[in-house]
Motif scaffolding. Structure first.
Motif, short mmCIF file in Angstrom:
data_model
loop_
_atom_site.label_atom_id
_atom_site.label_comp_id
_atom_site.label_asym_id
_atom_site.label_seq_id
_atom_site.Cartn_x
_atom_site.Cartn_y
_atom_site.Cartn_z
N LEU A 1 10.26 -8.21 -2.04
CA LEU A 1 11.28 -8.06 -3.08
C LEU A 1 11.83 -6.64 -3.03
CD1 LEU A 1 12.69 -8.69 -5.82
CD2 LEU A 1 10.53 -8.08 -6.93
N ILE A 2 13.12 -6.52 -2.84
CA ILE A 2 13.74 -5.19 -2.83
C ILE A 2 13.93 -4.72 -4.27
CG2 ILE A 2 15.87 -3.93 -2.33
CD1 ILE A 2 16.07 -5.42 0.26
N THR A 3 13.38 -3.54 -4.59
CA THR A 3 13.45 -2.97 -5.93
C THR A 3 14.26 -1.68 -5.90
OG1 THR A 3 11.39 -1.73 -5.58
CG2 THR A 3 11.20 -3.93 -6.55
N ARG A 4 14.65 -1.22 -7.10
CA ARG A 4 15.40 0.03 -7.26
C ARG A 4 16.63 0.04 -6.35
NH1 ARG A 4 12.81 3.69 -5.04
NH2 ARG A 4 11.27 2.41 -4.01
N PHE A 5 17.32 -1.09 -6.27
CA PHE A 5 18.39 -1.28 -5.30
C PHE A 5 19.70 -0.65 -5.78
CE2 PHE A 5 21.82 -4.16 -3.64
CZ PHE A 5 21.76 -3.72 -2.32
N ASP A 6 20.37 0.07 -4.89
CA ASP A 6 21.69 0.65 -5.15
C ASP A 6 22.68 -0.02 -4.19
OD1 ASP A 6 24.01 2.13 -5.34
OD2 ASP A 6 23.01 4.08 -5.38
N ALA A 7 23.48 -0.93 -4.72
CA ALA A 7 24.38 -1.71 -3.87
C ALA A 7 25.41 -0.84 -3.17
CB ALA A 7 25.09 -2.78 -4.71
N PHE B 1 14.26 2.90 5.29
CA PHE B 1 13.53 2.67 6.54
C PHE B 1 12.04 2.88 6.36
CE2 PHE B 1 11.39 4.67 10.13
CZ PHE B 1 11.43 3.62 11.04
N LEU B 2 11.66 3.96 5.66
CA LEU B 2 10.24 4.27 5.52
C LEU B 2 9.50 3.16 4.77
CD1 LEU B 2 10.31 8.10 4.73
CD2 LEU B 2 9.72 6.97 6.89
N GLU B 3 10.12 2.60 3.74
CA GLU B 3 9.44 1.55 2.97
C GLU B 3 9.42 0.24 3.75
OE1 GLU B 3 10.38 1.39 -1.22
OE2 GLU B 3 10.91 3.51 -1.21
N PHE B 4 10.46 -0.03 4.52
CA PHE B 4 10.45 -1.20 5.39
C PHE B 4 9.36 -1.07 6.45
CE2 PHE B 4 12.39 -3.04 9.38
CZ PHE B 4 12.05 -4.36 9.10
N ASP B 5 9.28 0.12 7.05
CA ASP B 5 8.27 0.38 8.07
C ASP B 5 6.86 0.26 7.48
OD1 ASP B 5 7.28 1.35 10.66
OD2 ASP B 5 6.85 3.21 9.61
N SER B 6 6.66 0.84 6.29
CA SER B 6 5.35 0.80 5.64
C SER B 6 4.96 -0.63 5.29
CB SER B 6 5.36 1.66 4.38
OG SER B 6 4.15 1.55 3.69
N THR B 7 5.92 -1.42 4.83
CA THR B 7 5.63 -2.80 4.46
C THR B 7 5.26 -3.63 5.67
OG1 THR B 7 7.11 -2.63 2.55
CG2 THR B 7 6.54 -4.84 3.29
N GLY B 8 5.94 -3.38 6.79
CA GLY B 8 5.57 -4.07 8.03
C GLY B 8 4.14 -3.76 8.44
N ARG B 9 3.74 -2.51 8.27
CA ARG B 9 2.36 -2.12 8.60
C ARG B 9 1.37 -2.72 7.59
NH1 ARG B 9 2.87 1.94 12.47
NH2 ARG B 9 4.96 2.84 12.54
N PHE C 1 0.80 -1.22 0.00
CA PHE C 1 0.00 0.00 0.00
C PHE C 1 0.83 1.27 0.00
CE2 PHE C 1 0.97 0.40 4.27
CZ PHE C 1 0.07 -0.05 5.22
N LYS C 2 2.13 1.14 -0.18
CA LYS C 2 2.98 2.32 -0.39
C LYS C 2 3.25 2.46 -1.88
CE LYS C 2 7.22 4.61 1.08
NZ LYS C 2 6.50 5.88 1.26
N GLY C 3 3.01 3.65 -2.42
CA GLY C 3 3.28 3.89 -3.82
C GLY C 3 4.76 4.12 -4.08
N GLY C 4 5.15 4.03 -5.34
CA GLY C 4 6.52 4.33 -5.73
C GLY C 4 7.53 3.26 -5.40
#
Length: 464
Positions: free
Chosen positions: A369-375, A323-331, A142-145
């Protein structure tokens, strides 16, 4: 003695209120939104048609001998040339003998030829046991982008290139997936909306038969519901420029479903609104017509997303390594638990009393799945996310590459991009980012099908 700084002050210092006021436009009224929307619609249409043919339709490019032998059919180029020479009835492609180009339809014909007479040790067609239904894959968060639509589109294209038959269903009223697939959706009657209305209308008819027999007032069956009863898959499923990808598209009016569904549910509490999409796929026999049904969901846990999740066998949840996307995904997972546990609890109390089967939601596999990843910048946080999500996490992290950005400017997937327009290393690296994502999905698919096949065999043996 302190030196004076040569740096200019921050841009938000010393702003002049009067000058700022003079630069302000006139106050906006509601009509200004209509004007902005009209300009955006024109711009959206112009941008969406980059890469389209002059007739306004998308065309899928052709594939070279190198691509076919590298990515699509496990044969050596020299062997492919020999087979074409020995079988003039096969598609011969266009161009010189050393660099021929084939349509995807022609590639499928070549693949079938090799599958029928090629080496038994090679996989010319992707694995899927005969008689088993399609797997339904929902891509949701439910998080866009977070790269949800891009991931879903590339997975559909990967599967199509691999030889699977794919149905893509766009459930997001923004219609981004529909644009990528070149879909034409004039109104909500070419979306999933009438399918959900049809499911409700059927329940109303059943309810009214019971009420009429008991002498009670019946529920209204308005014009929308009456018209929806006549809608079939053939009315809304449209072909795309990919020969083995079909589409149920979306457009802005689909959002109306989020308001209408709860109204219908209030009128008929026993209507299982979450099963509408599942019922459509089963009733219209779509699970036997396709190998994969891929659902692109809106960035919200609304009624359309609930339908997608309830229909899904496999759930993919893209997120960025922040962090924000990890937090949002947990919610998001917390809301999934609350929503589906609530449905189970609410339905099963009555079902237990009536002595009928209980509702139980279950998914073959759930993966983040982690997307737009910058190693270079995100590896540490990605490792932390991996540690917390554990077996919910894909092993591969999908990198953002130049190929992804350049293809996106043309409203295309990377598989639609001509590799001759890129540096060969850029193309191979960009393609590998999505090839590896698809490889993990394919492993989930074939593992799930194999497990289903073993259970079916065990059931048959027990019945004998």
């Amino acid at each position: 003695m302190n030196k004076k700084s040569d740096l200019p002050p921050p841009p938000y210092f010393n702003l002049d209120p009067k000058a700022a006021a003079e630069r302000l436009p006139k106050p906006s009224d509601t009509a200004r939104f209509a004007k902005a929307a009209a300009f955006a619609a024109r711009g959206r249409e112009d941008l969406a048609k980059r890469g389209y043919a002059p007739d306004g339709r998308k065309r899928l490019r052709k594939f070279s001998t190198w691509e076919i032998c590298r990515y699509l059919i496990p044969v050596a180029p020299a062997h492919l040339r020999r087979v074409l020479k020995q079988n003039p009835e096969l598609p011969q492609g266009e161009g010189a003998s050393g660099s021929k180009w084939f349509t995807l339809e022609e590639v499928i014909t070549l693949r079938n030829h090799f599958a029928e007479g090629g080496a038994a040790s090679k996989e010319y067609r992707p694995y899927k046991p005969k008689g088993l239904p399609a797997k339904v894959v929902a891509v949701a968060n439910f998080k866009g982008g977070v790269g949800k639509t891009s991931t879903a589109a590339h997975l559909a294209m990967s599967a199509a290139l691999d030889g699977y038959r794919v149905l893509v269903i766009d459930l997001d009223s923004q219609g981004s997936m529909t644009s990528i697939m070149g879909g034409q959706v004039p109104d909500e009657w070419k979306t999933v909306f009438p399918l959900i209305a049809k499911d409700y209308a059927r329940q109303v008819i059943e309810e009214n038969e019971v009420r009429a027999a008991q002498g009670e007032a019946t529920l209204p069956l308005d014009e929308t519901l009456t018209e929806a009863l006549n809608i079939t898959a053939g009315d809304i499923v449209q072909p795309t420029h990919w020969p083995n990808i079909d589409l149920i598209g979306a457009q802005l009016n689909l959002y109306w479903a989020e308001f209408q569904i709860p109204v219908w549910r209030m009128h008929l509490r026993r209507w299982a609104l979450w099963d509408a999409l599942t019922n459509f796929l089963e009733d219209e026999n779509l699970l036997s017509q396709y190998d994969i049904v891929l659902l692109d969901t809106p960035p919200a846990l609304g009624y359309l997303t609930i339908n997608a999740l309830a229909a899904a066998d496999i759930l993919l949840v893209p997120l960025g390594a922040s962090f924000l996307e990890f937090d949002s995904t947990g919610r998001f997972f917390d809301m999934l638990y609350s929503t589906f546990a609530s449905i189970e609890d609410g339905e099963n109390a009555a079902r237990r009393a009536a002595g009928i089967d209980e509702v139980k939601f279950e998914w073959d596999v759930v993966r983040t799945l982690i997307t737009r990843f910058d190693a270079n910048q995100q590896s540490d946080l990605a490792n932390v996310i991996q540690a917390y999500f554990g077996d919910f996490m894909n092993a591969h992290r999908q990198e953002f590459t130049a190929l992804v950005g350049q293809a996106g400017e043309q409203v295309n997937g990377i598989y639609e991009a001509d590799y001759r327009e890129f540096n060969r290393e850029t193309y191979v690296r960009g393609r590998e980012a999505f090839d590896r994502t698809y490889a993990e999905l394919k492993e989930i698919l074939i593992g799930s099908w194999w497990r289903d096949e073993q259970l079916a065999k065990a059931d048959e043996a027990a019945a004998e």
